[in-house]
Design an enzyme around this catalytic site. Sequence first.
Site, PDB file in Angstrom:
ATOM      1  CG  HIS A  51       1.169   2.958  -7.538  1.00  0.00           C
ATOM      2  ND1 HIS A  51       2.036   1.900  -6.866  1.00  0.00           N
ATOM      3  CD2 HIS A  51      -0.085   2.989  -7.288  1.00  0.00           C
ATOM      4  CE1 HIS A  51       0.802   1.206  -6.320  1.00  0.00           C
ATOM      5  NE2 HIS A  51      -0.291   2.033  -6.155  1.00  0.00           N
ATOM      6  CG  PHE A  52       2.009   5.962  -4.373  1.00  0.00           C
ATOM      7  CD1 PHE A  52       0.853   6.344  -4.496  1.00  0.00           C
ATOM      8  CD2 PHE A  52       2.236   4.666  -3.603  1.00  0.00           C
ATOM      9  CE1 PHE A  52      -0.248   5.620  -4.107  1.00  0.00           C
ATOM     10  CE2 PHE A  52       1.246   3.896  -3.598  1.00  0.00           C
ATOM     11  CZ  PHE A  52       0.040   4.137  -3.821  1.00  0.00           C
TER      12      PHE A  52
END
Length: 149
Positions: A51-52
Site C-alpha cells: 500500500h503502495f
Amino acid sequence: MKLPIDVTTIQALLPHRYPFLLVDRVVEFEPHKRVLAYKNVTANENFFNGHFPGQPVMPGVLVLEAMAQAGGLLTQLSIQGNTDGKLFYLVKIDGAKFSRMVVPGDRLDLEVTLKRTIRNMAMYQGIARVDGEQAACADILCAEVAAEA
C-alpha cells in the site's frame, strides 16, 4: 498515571499486539475527557509492502483504527484499567474524512475526546494530525463486551 505512558504500559491496557498495536505513546491525558497519543510511522510497517509499492501510504482504515485504540486508552486510563474481563470493540465510524496522506517518517498525533457514554458504549471524536496538519477525523463508537473464556 505518570506521563508519558510508554508502549509497555499501553500493552497492559490494550489487547492489541504487533503488527496491530498502532499507538506508541500517550503524552496527555484528562480522565473521562481527552487523550493525546501518537504513532511513529516507519518504513518497516508491514502494510507499506502492498500500500503502495513505490508510493507508501498508511491505509486510512488503519489511521481510524489508531484513533479507536487511542479512545480505548482514554477509557482504560479513566477507569484505571479495571475492565473485569471486558473487551472494547469498534462498532461504528461516522463522518470519516481524510485530508492528508500519512507516509513513512511521519509522527501520527492522535487526539481523541470522549463525546458521551451510553450504557456499555463510548462515542469518541478523533483527529489525527501530522506536523499539526489534520490527516483524518471521525466520530468513533466502541462497545464493551465480555471477553470469551
